[in-house]
Design an enzyme around this catalytic site. Structure first.
Site, PDB file in Angstrom:
ATOM      1  N   CYS A 104      -0.415  13.679   5.453  1.00 10.75           N
ATOM      2  CA  CYS A 104       0.063  12.517   6.201  1.00 10.75           C
ATOM      3  C   CYS A 104      -0.809  12.372   7.445  1.00 10.75           C
ATOM      4  CB  CYS A 104       1.524  12.712   6.601  1.00 10.75           C
ATOM      5  SG  CYS A 104       2.211  11.362   7.599  1.00 10.75           S
ATOM      6  N   CYS A 113       5.504  11.552  26.487  1.00 12.15           N
ATOM      7  CA  CYS A 113       4.408  12.302  25.873  1.00 12.15           C
ATOM      8  C   CYS A 113       3.627  13.129  26.890  1.00 12.15           C
ATOM      9  CB  CYS A 113       3.469  11.346  25.151  1.00 12.15           C
ATOM     10  SG  CYS A 113       2.166  12.195  24.223  1.00 12.15           S
ATOM     11  N   ARG A 167      13.909  14.299   8.603  1.00 13.78           N
ATOM     12  CA  ARG A 167      13.188  15.494   9.049  1.00 13.78           C
ATOM     13  C   ARG A 167      13.584  15.856  10.481  1.00 13.78           C
ATOM     14  NH1 ARG A 167       7.214  14.304   8.994  1.00 13.78           N
ATOM     15  NH2 ARG A 167       7.775  13.959   6.800  1.00 13.78           N
ATOM     16  N   CYS A 175       0.453  17.331   8.313  1.00 14.82           N
ATOM     17  CA  CYS A 175       0.430  16.109   9.113  1.00 14.82           C
ATOM     18  C   CYS A 175      -0.725  16.190  10.107  1.00 14.82           C
ATOM     19  CB  CYS A 175       1.753  15.932   9.840  1.00 14.82           C
ATOM     20  SG  CYS A 175       3.181  15.911   8.737  1.00 14.82           S
ATOM     21  N   CYS A 183       6.166   6.809   7.010  1.00 18.59           N
ATOM     22  CA  CYS A 183       6.964   7.798   7.732  1.00 18.59           C
ATOM     23  C   CYS A 183       7.163   7.259   9.143  1.00 18.59           C
ATOM     24  CB  CYS A 183       6.216   9.136   7.749  1.00 18.59           C
ATOM     25  SG  CYS A 183       6.972  10.432   8.771  1.00 18.59           S
ATOM     26  N   CYS A 241      -4.896  10.850  26.338  1.00 16.81           N
ATOM     27  CA  CYS A 241      -4.580   9.587  25.675  1.00 16.81           C
ATOM     28  C   CYS A 241      -4.513   8.461  26.705  1.00 16.81           C
ATOM     29  CB  CYS A 241      -3.242   9.713  24.948  1.00 16.81           C
ATOM     30  SG  CYS A 241      -2.769   8.223  24.047  1.00 16.81           S
ATOM     31  N   CYS A 245       2.993   6.331  27.227  1.00 17.32           N
ATOM     32  CA  CYS A 245       4.313   6.674  26.682  1.00 17.32           C
ATOM     33  C   CYS A 245       4.967   7.753  27.545  1.00 17.32           C
ATOM     34  CB  CYS A 245       4.181   7.157  25.244  1.00 17.32           C
ATOM     35  SG  CYS A 245       3.282   6.007  24.171  1.00 17.32           S
TER      36      CYS A 245
END
Length: 387
Positions: A142, A72, A272, A109, A202, A65, A69
């Protein structure tokens, strides 16, 4: 405890607690923990009964990526030894999703690393959504693809997506310390795009990144304002090879207090338990079911969870039942669209009048680094998934 009685009453009325009340939940002592769980459990059962919704992650594209972040394992410059692969084909993703559905998952998801999808990526994911829907009757889908451009949420909705996930992760005040390649406002904008397109929004948080109690309250109050239908609460998995590898700030008790505070602030939404529950809640996971009405089944994006069979046994042993595809997750007033977007549900309580305090986070005697297991099975591999 007057505080807990007040919070239960407000939760049953969908009334927003004060910030001081939310902070006071995080500041409660371990001696009072079971009282806190019991109080928040009353609110959870009022709106969701004994049902637990199961969700299943399919990592469509793993690693590499361009975003930075800090939490991550897929980030720019990450040295974590995770699986890396490009886009799964629709039939591969559908097969992976089918394993989760067979294990009891009601929602699949679909997640892809990256800043956000190109229009070609949206086409690719749209085909995947259609394949999953064709092969798994009644399943919810999702998408979680990063920052959305104009029109992309609408295209995902047309393809059959039911929801879109994009987490705020932490407070606006500290967001720049966690990520520099995009802004907190960018994330809010994507959640609003999902809302506007008719997708179920979400959005959640990550706890354990060194934030203060005030930061946790800030992000949960911001989520209430955004009015998502589901709020995933992640607990940081400190991957070796990431900037936050040494951040072992959570205990099982603190995780339960965070979940309880989230339930009191967001009483009628799907809360969740997401990544990191096995690492930080450990043997207290069953208590968390009294606070949250939804969990992920099996593995996560780049780390392994406990066996799907163990999840199902835990739910049954704790006296809960798996929510079926024919059951509506949200309370009637939310499922019918009775709450407007933007302002949350219920009237806001005035600031002040509560007990203010911030207890220092207790430290585990020794970080359980042995509980962080890199995913080596399922999507992107030749091994059967954990579901």
């Amino acid at each position: 405890m007057d505080l807990l009685n007040t919070l239960v009453d407000k939760g049953l009325r969908r009334e927003l607690p004060t910030r001081d009340e939310a902070l006071a939940v995080l500041a409660t002592s371990d001696d009072d923990l079971l009282d806190v769980v019991a109080a928040a459990g009353k609110v959870r059962r009022h709106w969701f009964g004994q049902r637990v919704k199961l969700n299943y992650l399919v990592n469509l594209k793993s690693g590499l990526c361009p975003e930075d972040c800090s939490y991550c394992s897929q980030r720019l410059g990450s040295e974590a030894g995770i699986l890396k692969y490009t886009w799964l084909k629709p039939d591969q993703a559908s097969d992976a999703a089918a394993a989760g559905v067979a294990g009891g998952a009601k929602r699949v998801c679909l997640v892809a690393s990256g800043r956000g999808p190109t229009d070609r990526d949206v086409d690719r994911v749209s085909e995947t959504i259609k394949a999953i829907k064709e092969n798994n009757e009644g399943v919810e889908v999702c998408a979680c693809l990063g920052l959305l451009s104009d029109g992309q949420a609408e295209r995902l909705r047309e393809a059959g997506a039911d929801a879109y996930n994009h987490n705020l992760n932490t407070s606006e005040a500290t967001y720049g310390e966690i990520t520099t390649t995009h802004t907190y406002a960018d994330r809010v904008d994507t959640v609003n795009k999902a809302h506007a397109a008719g997708l179920s929004a979400c959005s959640g948080l990550i706890a354990g990144m060194g934030e203060t109690d005030e930061d946790l309250v800030d992000v949960v109050f911001a989520l209430r304002e955004l009015d998502p239908d589901s709020v995933p609460v992640n607990f940081l998995i400190p991957f070796e090879g990431t900037p936050l590898a040494k951040e072992w700030n959570l205990t099982p008790q603190r995780c339960l207090r965070i979940l309880a505070m989230t339930r009191f602030v967001c009483p009628d939404v799907e809360v969740r338990i997401a990544g990191g529950r096995e690492v930080h809640l450990r043997t207290l996971q069953p208590l968390a079911l009294h606070l949250a009405n939804s969990i992920f089944l099996g593995d996560y994006l780049t780390s392994e969870g406990q066996a799907g069979k163990a999840d199902l046994e835990m739910i049954a042993d704790a006296g809960f039942e798996v929510e079926g595809t024919g059951q509506v997750t949200l309370p009637e007033h939310r499922a019918a669209g009775g709450c407007g977007s933007g302002g949350g549900c219920g009237s806001e309580g005035a600031e002040g009048g509560g007990v203010c305090g911030s207890a220092p986070a207790a430290q585990p005697a020794e970080p359980r680094t042995d509980l962080v297991a890199v995913r080596r099975r399922g999507a992107g591999t030749d091994l059967a998934p954990n579901a």
